[in-house]
Design a protein around this motif. Structure first.
Motif, mmCIF file in Angstrom:
data_model
loop_
_atom_site.group_PDB
_atom_site.id
_atom_site.type_symbol
_atom_site.label_atom_id
_atom_site.label_comp_id
_atom_site.label_asym_id
_atom_site.label_seq_id
_atom_site.Cartn_x
_atom_site.Cartn_y
_atom_site.Cartn_z
ATOM 1 N N ARG A 1 -1.662 1.249 5.624
ATOM 2 C CA ARG A 1 -1.953 2.079 4.466
ATOM 3 C C ARG A 1 -0.866 3.100 4.153
ATOM 4 N N THR A 2 -0.083 3.479 5.158
ATOM 5 C CA THR A 2 0.944 4.474 4.884
ATOM 6 C C THR A 2 2.127 4.281 5.820
ATOM 7 N N GLU B 1 0.798 -1.219 0.000
ATOM 8 C CA GLU B 1 0.000 0.000 0.000
ATOM 9 C C GLU B 1 0.834 1.274 0.000
ATOM 10 N N SER B 2 2.049 1.218 0.572
ATOM 11 C CA SER B 2 2.821 2.438 0.734
ATOM 12 C C SER B 2 4.306 2.123 0.819
ATOM 13 N N SER C 1 8.231 -0.445 3.528
ATOM 14 C CA SER C 1 7.018 -0.765 2.776
ATOM 15 C C SER C 1 5.952 -1.231 3.746
#
Length: 135
Positions: A76-77, A32-33, A45
């Motif tokens: 997510r981040t 995701e990020s 990551s």
């Protein structure tokens, strides 16, 4: 430049040429990020497999550390602090996590720490920062 992908990989690119330099594997679900450490020594990551992976990119392109987050359905981040000593993660809580935390009147999610792990010098903490789900 780097990117996360739905094929569970992290890719590192030569942006001016548009050429792929490296493919990093190990996540078991969408990445995701991604975020580079300020000194360029590490690439972080975050994935919907509930892990944060820290890659040593100083010529080795090797996995330095994996942390499984204890809350959330997806990382997510990821973002490094300006000095590179902390790595914050933004999580999307799963419905089950929300219900369990509510039933047990639990406070904020726990914090996962690297505690100055020798495999990742200079990165001391991975902080779990819970983000409310969007409606």
């Amino acid at each position: 430049m780097s990117s996360g992908s739905s094929d569970d990989t992290v890719r590192v690119w030569d942006a001016p040429r548009g050429a792929e330099l490296h493919t990093l594997t190990g996540h078991t679900h969408y990445v995701e990020s991604v975020a580079w450490s300020p000194d360029g020594a590490y690439l972080a990551s975050g994935s919907s497999d509930r892990t944060v992976r820290l890659w040593d990119v100083r010529g080795y392109w090797a996995l330095a550390r994996t942390v499984t987050v204890s809350v959330g359905s997806s990382v997510r981040t990821v973002a490094f602090s300006p000095d590179g000593a902390q790595l914050a993660t933004g999580l999307v809580p799963s419905k089950q996590d929300d219900e369990e935390r509510s039933e047990k009147s639990l406070g904020p999610p726990p914090v996962d720490c690297l505690d100055g792990d020798a495999r990742c010098p200079g990165v001391s903490e991975v902080l779990a920062v819970e983000r409310p789900m969007c409606a």
